[in-house]
Design a protein around this motif. Structure first.
Motif, PDB file in Angstrom:
ATOM      1  N   PHE A 111      -5.439 -42.032  25.708  1.00  0.00           N
ATOM      2  CA  PHE A 111      -4.796 -40.723  25.845  1.00  0.00           C
ATOM      3  C   PHE A 111      -3.454 -40.726  25.118  1.00  0.00           C
ATOM      4  CE2 PHE A 111      -7.688 -40.559  29.369  1.00  0.00           C
ATOM      5  CZ  PHE A 111      -7.897 -39.217  29.666  1.00  0.00           C
ATOM      6  N   ALA A 112      -3.187 -39.650  24.385  1.00  0.00           N
ATOM      7  CA  ALA A 112      -1.850 -39.354  23.880  1.00  0.00           C
ATOM      8  C   ALA A 112      -1.442 -38.036  24.530  1.00  0.00           C
ATOM      9  CB  ALA A 112      -1.852 -39.221  22.369  1.00  0.00           C
ATOM     10  N   ILE A 113      -0.363 -38.072  25.324  1.00  0.00           N
ATOM     11  CA  ILE A 113       0.036 -36.895  26.102  1.00  0.00           C
ATOM     12  C   ILE A 113       1.489 -36.559  25.792  1.00  0.00           C
ATOM     13  CG2 ILE A 113       0.140 -35.862  28.385  1.00  0.00           C
ATOM     14  CD1 ILE A 113      -1.768 -37.966  29.413  1.00  0.00           C
ATOM     15  N   SER A 114       1.750 -35.305  25.490  1.00  0.00           N
ATOM     16  CA  SER A 114       3.112 -34.881  25.174  1.00  0.00           C
ATOM     17  C   SER A 114       4.031 -35.097  26.369  1.00  0.00           C
ATOM     18  CB  SER A 114       3.133 -33.422  24.746  1.00  0.00           C
ATOM     19  OG  SER A 114       2.542 -32.582  25.717  1.00  0.00           O
ATOM     20  N   ALA A 115       5.227 -35.621  26.087  1.00  0.00           N
ATOM     21  CA  ALA A 115       6.172 -35.974  27.157  1.00  0.00           C
ATOM     22  C   ALA A 115       6.828 -34.760  27.787  1.00  0.00           C
ATOM     23  CB  ALA A 115       7.243 -36.917  26.612  1.00  0.00           C
ATOM     24  N   GLY A 116       6.876 -33.640  27.071  1.00  0.00           N
ATOM     25  CA  GLY A 116       7.489 -32.436  27.617  1.00  0.00           C
ATOM     26  C   GLY A 116       8.708 -32.000  26.824  1.00  0.00           C
ATOM     27  N   ASN A 117       9.029 -30.726  26.959  1.00  0.00           N
ATOM     28  CA  ASN A 117      10.145 -30.131  26.219  1.00  0.00           C
ATOM     29  C   ASN A 117      11.223 -29.611  27.169  1.00  0.00           C
ATOM     30  OD1 ASN A 117       8.541 -30.456  23.857  1.00  0.00           O
ATOM     31  ND2 ASN A 117       7.552 -28.492  24.244  1.00  0.00           N
ATOM     32  N   ASP A 118      11.444 -30.335  28.242  1.00  0.00           N
ATOM     33  CA  ASP A 118      12.370 -29.886  29.281  1.00  0.00           C
ATOM     34  C   ASP A 118      13.705 -30.605  29.237  1.00  0.00           C
ATOM     35  OD1 ASP A 118      10.401 -28.153  30.364  1.00  0.00           O
ATOM     36  OD2 ASP A 118       9.493 -29.849  31.416  1.00  0.00           O
ATOM     37  N   GLY A 119      13.971 -31.335  28.158  1.00  0.00           N
ATOM     38  CA  GLY A 119      15.203 -32.099  28.081  1.00  0.00           C
ATOM     39  C   GLY A 119      16.438 -31.222  27.887  1.00  0.00           C
ATOM     40  N   PRO A 166      13.758 -34.910  12.012  1.00  0.00           N
ATOM     41  CA  PRO A 166      13.803 -35.411  10.642  1.00  0.00           C
ATOM     42  C   PRO A 166      15.009 -36.296  10.354  1.00  0.00           C
ATOM     43  CG  PRO A 166      14.343 -33.084  10.716  1.00  0.00           C
ATOM     44  CD  PRO A 166      13.833 -33.444  12.073  1.00  0.00           C
ATOM     45  N   ASN A 167      16.012 -36.244  11.225  1.00  0.00           N
ATOM     46  CA  ASN A 167      17.188 -37.101  11.045  1.00  0.00           C
ATOM     47  C   ASN A 167      17.041 -38.444  11.733  1.00  0.00           C
ATOM     48  OD1 ASN A 167      17.296 -36.286  13.674  1.00  0.00           O
ATOM     49  ND2 ASN A 167      19.387 -35.498  13.619  1.00  0.00           N
ATOM     50  N   GLY A 168      15.844 -38.711  12.303  1.00  0.00           N
ATOM     51  CA  GLY A 168      15.614 -39.971  12.979  1.00  0.00           C
ATOM     52  C   GLY A 168      16.152 -40.029  14.389  1.00  0.00           C
ATOM     53  N   GLN A 169      16.623 -38.905  14.907  1.00  0.00           N
ATOM     54  CA  GLN A 169      17.173 -38.844  16.253  1.00  0.00           C
ATOM     55  C   GLN A 169      16.248 -38.047  17.165  1.00  0.00           C
ATOM     56  OE1 GLN A 169      20.110 -40.519  17.017  1.00  0.00           O
ATOM     57  NE2 GLN A 169      19.907 -41.253  14.901  1.00  0.00           N
ATOM     58  N   MET A 170      16.289 -38.363  18.462  1.00  0.00           N
ATOM     59  CA  MET A 170      15.524 -37.579  19.429  1.00  0.00           C
ATOM     60  C   MET A 170      16.196 -36.228  19.625  1.00  0.00           C
ATOM     61  SD  MET A 170      14.386 -40.129  22.540  1.00  0.00           S
ATOM     62  CE  MET A 170      13.417 -38.835  23.326  1.00  0.00           C
ATOM     63  N   PRO A 171      15.465 -35.132  19.475  1.00  0.00           N
ATOM     64  CA  PRO A 171      16.033 -33.830  19.799  1.00  0.00           C
ATOM     65  C   PRO A 171      16.340 -33.740  21.289  1.00  0.00           C
ATOM     66  CG  PRO A 171      14.004 -33.617  18.526  1.00  0.00           C
ATOM     67  CD  PRO A 171      14.090 -35.039  18.980  1.00  0.00           C
ATOM     68  N   THR A 172      17.321 -32.950  21.629  1.00  0.00           N
ATOM     69  CA  THR A 172      17.693 -32.799  23.038  1.00  0.00           C
ATOM     70  C   THR A 172      16.527 -32.323  23.879  1.00  0.00           C
ATOM     71  OG1 THR A 172      19.965 -32.282  22.398  1.00  0.00           O
ATOM     72  CG2 THR A 172      19.293 -31.658  24.615  1.00  0.00           C
ATOM     73  N   TYR A 173      15.673 -31.456  23.314  1.00  0.00           N
ATOM     74  CA  TYR A 173      14.599 -30.860  24.110  1.00  0.00           C
ATOM     75  C   TYR A 173      13.574 -31.870  24.590  1.00  0.00           C
ATOM     76  CZ  TYR A 173      11.541 -31.090  19.966  1.00  0.00           C
ATOM     77  OH  TYR A 173      10.795 -31.523  18.896  1.00  0.00           O
ATOM     78  N   SER A 174      13.421 -33.007  23.911  1.00  0.00           N
ATOM     79  CA  SER A 174      12.349 -33.947  24.232  1.00  0.00           C
ATOM     80  C   SER A 174      12.622 -34.689  25.530  1.00  0.00           C
ATOM     81  CB  SER A 174      12.181 -34.958  23.103  1.00  0.00           C
ATOM     82  OG  SER A 174      11.181 -35.915  23.423  1.00  0.00           O
ATOM     83  N   ASN A 175      11.643 -34.665  26.435  1.00  0.00           N
ATOM     84  CA  ASN A 175      11.757 -35.496  27.639  1.00  0.00           C
ATOM     85  C   ASN A 175      11.860 -36.961  27.245  1.00  0.00           C
ATOM     86  OD1 ASN A 175      10.903 -32.959  28.744  1.00  0.00           O
ATOM     87  ND2 ASN A 175      10.187 -34.041  30.565  1.00  0.00           N
ATOM     88  N   ARG A 176      12.693 -37.690  27.958  1.00  0.00           N
ATOM     89  CA  ARG A 176      12.899 -39.111  27.685  1.00  0.00           C
ATOM     90  C   ARG A 176      11.830 -39.950  28.379  1.00  0.00           C
ATOM     91  NH1 ARG A 176      15.987 -36.111  24.411  1.00  0.00           N
ATOM     92  NH2 ARG A 176      17.769 -37.283  23.581  1.00  0.00           N
ATOM     93  N   ALA A 177      11.940 -41.267  28.212  1.00  0.00           N
ATOM     94  CA  ALA A 177      10.888 -42.175  28.669  1.00  0.00           C
ATOM     95  C   ALA A 177      10.918 -42.431  30.166  1.00  0.00           C
ATOM     96  CB  ALA A 177      10.979 -43.499  27.914  1.00  0.00           C
ATOM     97  N   GLY A 178      12.105 -42.516  30.751  1.00  0.00           N
ATOM     98  CA  GLY A 178      12.173 -42.865  32.162  1.00  0.00           C
ATOM     99  C   GLY A 178      11.468 -44.175  32.450  1.00  0.00           C
ATOM    100  N   SER A 179      10.684 -44.191  33.505  1.00  0.00           N
ATOM    101  CA  SER A 179       9.995 -45.422  33.922  1.00  0.00           C
ATOM    102  C   SER A 179       8.782 -45.747  33.064  1.00  0.00           C
ATOM    103  CB  SER A 179       9.560 -45.294  35.389  1.00  0.00           C
ATOM    104  OG  SER A 179       8.660 -44.206  35.543  1.00  0.00           O
TER     105      SER A 179
END
Length: 243
Positions: free
Chosen positions: A124-132, A170-183
């Motif tokens: 499975f590949a599941i989107s982490a979410g856009n709630d960041g 595209p700048n190699g950085q995580m956008p703010t919107y992306s949910n992070r990894a957590g556990s």
């Protein structure tokens, strides 16, 4: 045209009672599929695994895709998602991409369906979410872990065969919107998801034949699904967890 010959079949788990006007006007599924399998023909875009095939399974609730309010849109019941997962497994899917997510914890029933699929060797590949959202002086950071069902990625029961996918711009950085990894950090990958509202540097093919700048972890997940397809094609004897 980018998906001609790339879709092996389609199935609507909620076909009964579905009206002809009940469509996803945004064409989210087409955009996501193009990231995986758009044809490499020198025109437009091509997918990460352009020689793979997609089994398209529709699972949205009746008329939910007509809701265009902010943060609304297509909705999915657990029972529909479970039926969709079971259909995919029974029809030979090797990788399931889920570019969707919800609030709260994953239900025991949906988790059991994912566990059963992974026991059958499915990835499975599941989107982490856009709630960041970044922390402020008055509010804590948001989206510090994947939304459901991606949060199941770190659960031992899924045999390491579920990946939560966050976005990288595209700048190699995580956008703010992306949910992070957590556990789920050991079962979490970043993939191209566009920079944000402008969607720079990520283009997908739409259902109307046009090409669109897109952003979100919905478009990061199919990059990983495509990469997994390439690895399993190149190394057919590789076990899913090693992929």
């Amino acid at each position: 045209s980018e998906l001609q010959g790339q879709v092996t079949g389609s199935h609507d788990v909620n076909a009964t009672g579905r009206s002809s006007t009940d469509i996803d006007a945004d064409g989210h599924g087409t955009l996501v599929s193009s990231v995986i399998v758009a044809r490499k023909d020198g025109v437009g875009v091509h997918g990460v695994a352009y020689e793979a095939k997609v089994l398209s399974i529709r699972a949205d609730t009746h008329d939910s895709c007509a809701n265009t309010a902010e943060d609304e849109g297509c909705s999915f019941s657990d029972s529909s998602l479970i039926t969709a997962i079971n259909y995919a497994v029974s029809n030979g899917a090797k990788i399931i991409n889920m570019s969707l997510g919800g609030d709260g914890n994953i239900s025991a029933q949906l988790k059991a369906a994912i566990v059963s699929a992974t026991n059958s060797g499915v990835l499975f590949a599941i989107s982490a979410g856009n709630d960041g959202a970044a922390p402020t002086s008055t509010a804590a950071a948001e989206g510090i872990r994947p939304s459901e069902p991606a949060i199941v990625a770190g659960d031992p029961a899924v045999n390491g065969r579920v990946v939560a996918v966050g976005a990288v711009g595209p700048n190699g950085q995580m956008p703010t919107y992306s949910n992070r990894a957590g556990s789920t950090a050991n079962f979490y990958l970043l993939a191209p998801g566009g920079a944000g509202a402008l969607g720079q540097n990520l283009v997908a093919a739409g259902s109307d034949g046009g090409y669109y700048s897109v952003s979100g972890t919905s478009f990061a997940a199919p990059h990983v699904a495509g990469a997994l397809a390439l690895m399993l094609d190149l190394f057919p004897n590789m076990t899913p967890e090693n992929a």
